[in-house]
Design a protein around this motif. Sequence first.
Motif, short mmCIF file in Angstrom:
data_model
loop_
_atom_site.label_atom_id
_atom_site.label_comp_id
_atom_site.label_asym_id
_atom_site.label_seq_id
_atom_site.Cartn_x
_atom_site.Cartn_y
_atom_site.Cartn_z
N HIS A 82 0.83 -1.21 0.00
CA HIS A 82 0.00 0.00 0.00
C HIS A 82 0.86 1.25 0.00
CE1 HIS A 82 -3.39 2.64 0.84
NE2 HIS A 82 -2.72 3.14 1.86
N VAL B 126 1.14 4.16 -2.92
CA VAL B 126 0.96 5.59 -2.65
C VAL B 126 2.16 6.40 -3.12
CG1 VAL B 126 0.75 7.30 -0.79
CG2 VAL B 126 -0.64 5.23 -0.74
N ARG C 132 2.29 6.66 -7.03
CA ARG C 132 1.16 7.26 -7.73
C ARG C 132 1.49 8.68 -8.15
NH1 ARG C 132 -5.02 7.45 -5.34
NH2 ARG C 132 -6.03 8.43 -7.18
N GLY D 125 1.51 12.49 -8.89
CA GLY D 125 0.76 13.66 -8.49
C GLY D 125 -0.13 13.49 -7.28
N PHE D 126 -0.03 12.37 -6.58
CA PHE D 126 -0.91 12.13 -5.43
C PHE D 126 -0.20 12.54 -4.15
CE2 PHE D 126 -2.46 9.19 -2.07
CZ PHE D 126 -3.74 9.68 -1.99
N ARG D 127 -0.85 13.34 -3.33
CA ARG D 127 -0.32 13.76 -2.04
C ARG D 127 -1.17 13.15 -0.93
NH1 ARG D 127 1.28 20.20 -2.52
NH2 ARG D 127 2.85 19.96 -4.19
N PRO D 128 -0.67 12.13 -0.29
CA PRO D 128 -1.47 11.50 0.76
C PRO D 128 -1.62 12.40 1.98
CG PRO D 128 0.73 10.59 0.74
CD PRO D 128 0.65 11.51 -0.46
N ARG D 129 -2.76 12.30 2.61
CA ARG D 129 -3.02 13.05 3.84
C ARG D 129 -2.77 12.14 5.04
NH1 ARG D 129 -8.80 15.74 3.76
NH2 ARG D 129 -7.93 16.49 5.74
N ASP E 275 -2.23 8.24 4.49
CA ASP E 275 -3.27 8.07 3.48
C ASP E 275 -4.66 8.00 4.11
OD1 ASP E 275 -4.41 7.84 1.00
OD2 ASP E 275 -4.00 5.70 0.78
N ARG F 15 -8.31 9.34 3.87
CA ARG F 15 -9.18 9.96 2.87
C ARG F 15 -10.56 10.28 3.42
NH1 ARG F 15 -7.82 6.19 -2.48
NH2 ARG F 15 -5.55 6.03 -2.11
#
Length: 218
Positions: free
Chosen positions: A113, A117, A120, A122-126, A173, A175
């Motif tokens: 996982h 993440v 990926r 352009g993905f910014r995990p929170r 991550d 969401r």
Amino acid sequence: MTDDLPPGRSAGDAEPPGGPRPADLAPDAPAPAVRRGGRRRDQAVALGWLVAIWVLLWGDLSWGNLLAGLVIGAAVLLFFPLPPVTFGGRLRPGALLVLAVTFAGELVTASLHVAAVALRPGFRPRGAIIAVPLRVRTDLNLALTAEVISLVPGTLIVDVDRDRGVLYAHVLDVRRPEDLADSRERILAVERRIVRAVGSPAEVRRLSPEPVDRRNQP
């Protein structure tokens, strides 16, 4: 996100016959006396773990590393003595196997996982920090649960409230709000497997489901 404090015994609750059990004592209560033989056994176990960590850090199993690990470990135990931690639990091979297999599975899935993440575009995990009150507030359970949680990628213990038995964990991550509840439940599940593997019967009984709060019901 803040969770409720660990359930505690109210002032009006009566003590069980024979006085409070060791597992029900507050974390700041004085520890029971440790016999000399038990103290030496604990020190020998601690020395063995220090030697194993020393060899793993160097990545070379040799007589020189073993001897150096023994010297360094003995010096750590001599000049930085830790307070005695008594083990009043019971080793259960079946539950230990479940703990090991589940940990290995979570290690693989969490690694995949985190890798997904990270790769990926352009993905910014929170991320988020959650407070998880444990049901068994002994030092041993706090340490074991924190170590197991921190070894799984994507989750890191950032602080421990020893007096209240609360772990503060950073999770990756996030969401939706349900992800926070799932992370909290996963940490409690790790605690449950650890207590069932090495906890005392009194500690295992404290894992029973808490009663549903009627105030939250319509």
